[in-house]
Design an enzyme around this catalytic site. Sequence first.
Site, short mmCIF file in Angstrom:
data_model
loop_
_atom_site.label_atom_id
_atom_site.label_comp_id
_atom_site.label_asym_id
_atom_site.label_seq_id
_atom_site.Cartn_x
_atom_site.Cartn_y
_atom_site.Cartn_z
N HIS A 111 -3.31 -98.42 20.36
CA HIS A 111 -2.77 -97.78 19.16
C HIS A 111 -3.75 -96.78 18.58
O HIS A 111 -4.95 -97.03 18.53
CB HIS A 111 -2.48 -98.83 18.08
CG HIS A 111 -1.35 -99.74 18.44
ND1 HIS A 111 -0.04 -99.43 18.19
CD2 HIS A 111 -1.35 -100.94 19.05
CE1 HIS A 111 0.72 -100.41 18.63
NE2 HIS A 111 -0.04 -101.34 19.16
N ALA A 130 3.86 -99.83 10.83
CA ALA A 130 3.94 -98.73 9.86
C ALA A 130 5.36 -98.25 9.59
O ALA A 130 5.58 -97.52 8.63
CB ALA A 130 3.09 -97.56 10.36
#
Length: 164
Positions: A70, A119
């Site tokens: 990520h 997110a």
Amino acid sequence: MGTAGPAEYLNGLAGIAARAALTRCCTSRRWVDAMLAARPFGSDAALFQAAERTWWALGKDDWLEAFGGHPRIGERGIDALARHEQGGMNRAGEELRAALAQGNREYEARFGHVFLICATGQSATDMLGALRARLGNDPAAELRIAAGEQAKITRLRLEKLAAS
């Protein structure tokens, strides 16, 4: 006839393509290998259950490998998938971006891995608040929290597989 769900889509892929699709969802090689071995999936629910069960059966090193796939929250120049997931960053000003960058550095220094948060649907302010709150966590507890965030991200990515 409707579009194929993620289980049907994954079941229909050849080995290399299935590996690539699963790796887009989670970059832990052991998770991907276990998910490939679990095919075929009888339903989307079975796919999601296998993904969750497999994830929580992995160890710290596997989790860290997945976290490493990520980008940092707020990082520029990220791929389209992460850019979409971090859509809340689109309206963030430079001051907020700088605060997130500083928070990311502090987090990585404290915990040894990227700050991970699902997110999707969160604003940059929300993500910064979560980052700051989690800086006070015990490292073992934070590892479990980050693993839970990865599980959420993986589920969302699996849900979108057939559309990708």
